[in-house]
Design a protein around this motif. Structure first.
Motif, PDB file in Angstrom:
ATOM      1  N   HIS A  55      -3.338  10.708  13.991  1.00 19.57           N
ATOM      2  CA  HIS A  55      -3.653  10.754  12.562  1.00 19.57           C
ATOM      3  C   HIS A  55      -3.944  12.178  12.110  1.00 19.57           C
ATOM      4  O   HIS A  55      -3.561  12.567  10.999  1.00 19.57           O
ATOM      5  CB  HIS A  55      -4.844   9.841  12.241  1.00 19.57           C
ATOM      6  N   ASP A  56      -4.602  12.951  12.937  1.00 15.55           N
ATOM      7  CA  ASP A  56      -4.883  14.346  12.594  1.00 15.55           C
ATOM      8  C   ASP A  56      -3.594  15.149  12.492  1.00 15.55           C
ATOM      9  O   ASP A  56      -3.396  15.919  11.542  1.00 15.55           O
ATOM     10  CB  ASP A  56      -5.818  14.954  13.636  1.00 15.55           C
ATOM     11  N   ILE A  57      -2.704  14.966  13.443  1.00 19.33           N
ATOM     12  CA  ILE A  57      -1.437  15.701  13.443  1.00 19.33           C
ATOM     13  C   ILE A  57      -0.571  15.285  12.258  1.00 19.33           C
ATOM     14  O   ILE A  57      -0.006  16.128  11.551  1.00 19.33           O
ATOM     15  CB  ILE A  57      -0.695  15.504  14.775  1.00 19.33           C
ATOM     16  N   ALA A  96       1.899  12.689  -1.434  1.00 20.25           N
ATOM     17  CA  ALA A  96       0.435  12.670  -1.425  1.00 20.25           C
ATOM     18  C   ALA A  96      -0.104  11.260  -1.192  1.00 20.25           C
ATOM     19  O   ALA A  96      -1.083  11.067  -0.448  1.00 20.25           O
ATOM     20  CB  ALA A  96      -0.101  13.235  -2.729  1.00 20.25           C
ATOM     21  N   THR A  97       0.522  10.268  -1.789  1.00 22.14           N
ATOM     22  CA  THR A  97       0.064   8.897  -1.613  1.00 22.14           C
ATOM     23  C   THR A  97       0.295   8.423  -0.175  1.00 22.14           C
ATOM     24  O   THR A  97      -0.575   7.775   0.420  1.00 22.14           O
ATOM     25  CB  THR A  97       0.778   7.957  -2.603  1.00 22.14           C
ATOM     26  N   ILE A 102      -1.934   7.225   5.296  1.00 28.55           N
ATOM     27  CA  ILE A 102      -2.017   7.512   6.732  1.00 28.55           C
ATOM     28  C   ILE A 102      -3.420   7.925   7.134  1.00 28.55           C
ATOM     29  O   ILE A 102      -3.953   7.472   8.139  1.00 28.55           O
ATOM     30  CB  ILE A 102      -0.986   8.599   7.118  1.00 28.55           C
ATOM     31  N   VAL A 103      -4.036   8.779   6.335  1.00 28.78           N
ATOM     32  CA  VAL A 103      -5.357   9.286   6.679  1.00 28.78           C
ATOM     33  C   VAL A 103      -6.430   8.223   6.460  1.00 28.78           C
ATOM     34  O   VAL A 103      -7.349   8.077   7.261  1.00 28.78           O
ATOM     35  CB  VAL A 103      -5.669  10.568   5.868  1.00 28.78           C
ATOM     36  N   ASN A 104      -6.320   7.448   5.401  1.00 31.56           N
ATOM     37  CA  ASN A 104      -7.333   6.450   5.049  1.00 31.56           C
ATOM     38  C   ASN A 104      -6.834   5.072   5.475  1.00 31.56           C
ATOM     39  O   ASN A 104      -6.428   4.263   4.667  1.00 31.56           O
ATOM     40  CB  ASN A 104      -7.595   6.490   3.535  1.00 31.56           C
ATOM     41  N   TRP A 113      -2.191  -1.734  -2.201  1.00 30.66           N
ATOM     42  CA  TRP A 113      -2.015  -1.274  -3.573  1.00 30.66           C
ATOM     43  C   TRP A 113      -1.353   0.097  -3.612  1.00 30.66           C
ATOM     44  O   TRP A 113      -0.486   0.345  -4.461  1.00 30.66           O
ATOM     45  CB  TRP A 113      -3.355  -1.234  -4.314  1.00 30.66           C
ATOM     46  N   LEU A 114      -1.756   0.968  -2.701  1.00 34.64           N
ATOM     47  CA  LEU A 114      -1.154   2.300  -2.663  1.00 34.64           C
ATOM     48  C   LEU A 114       0.318   2.242  -2.254  1.00 34.64           C
ATOM     49  O   LEU A 114       1.126   3.037  -2.729  1.00 34.64           O
ATOM     50  CB  LEU A 114      -1.936   3.207  -1.713  1.00 34.64           C
TER      51      LEU A 114
END
Length: 134
Positions: A55-57, A96-97, A102-104, A113-114
């Motif tokens: 996830h960080d990468i 961005a979405t 991915i991050v959240n 929803w996203l």
């Protein structure tokens, strides 16, 4: 005749504002290029340090492409005679979405929803190419 003089007097202000906008965008492009190369350095550094956090990468790679997208949007602004193509704004919104999804990854309903937002943005991205007349 007085309206013509007013137009000529106001024309310098328009030219000045256009030049200030162009200068601001060039400075912004340079700042974004710095952040782009900084993010690239972090990605390469994580690769050599064997960072196993996917996830960080992926977050760093998507941030890299966001910077790249903003820089290409600034370049397109100058290529398109000083206006921003709407396709670039939609592309940045999609990227961005997806990065946020991915991050959240802790809230599945919010991610659903996203993902619908991404679908609407993608439909909006491809709609002008179809030549549909409303």
């Amino acid at each position: 005749m007085s309206t013509m003089n007013k137009f000529k007097k106001g024309k310098w202000l328009l030219k000045f504002n256009q030049n200030m906008l162009n200068l601001s965008l060039i400075i912004l492009g340079c700042v974004l290029m710095y952040f782009l190369f900084r993010e690239l350095f972090y990605i390469v550094n994580d690769t050599f340090n064997e960072n196993n956090d996917v996830h960080d990468i992926l977050g760093r790679v998507l941030v890299f492409f966001l910077y790249f997208g903003f820089i290409t949007m600034i370049v397109d602004y100058f290529k398109e005679n000083y206006h921003f193509p709407i396709k670039n704004l939609l592309y940045i919104g999609i990227t961005a979405t997806i990065r946020f999804i991915i991050v959240n990854n802790e809230h599945p309903i919010q991610n659903l929803w996203l993902s619908l937002v991404v679908l609407v943005l993608m439909i909006s991205y491809f709609l002008p190419n179809k030549g549909l007349k409303v």
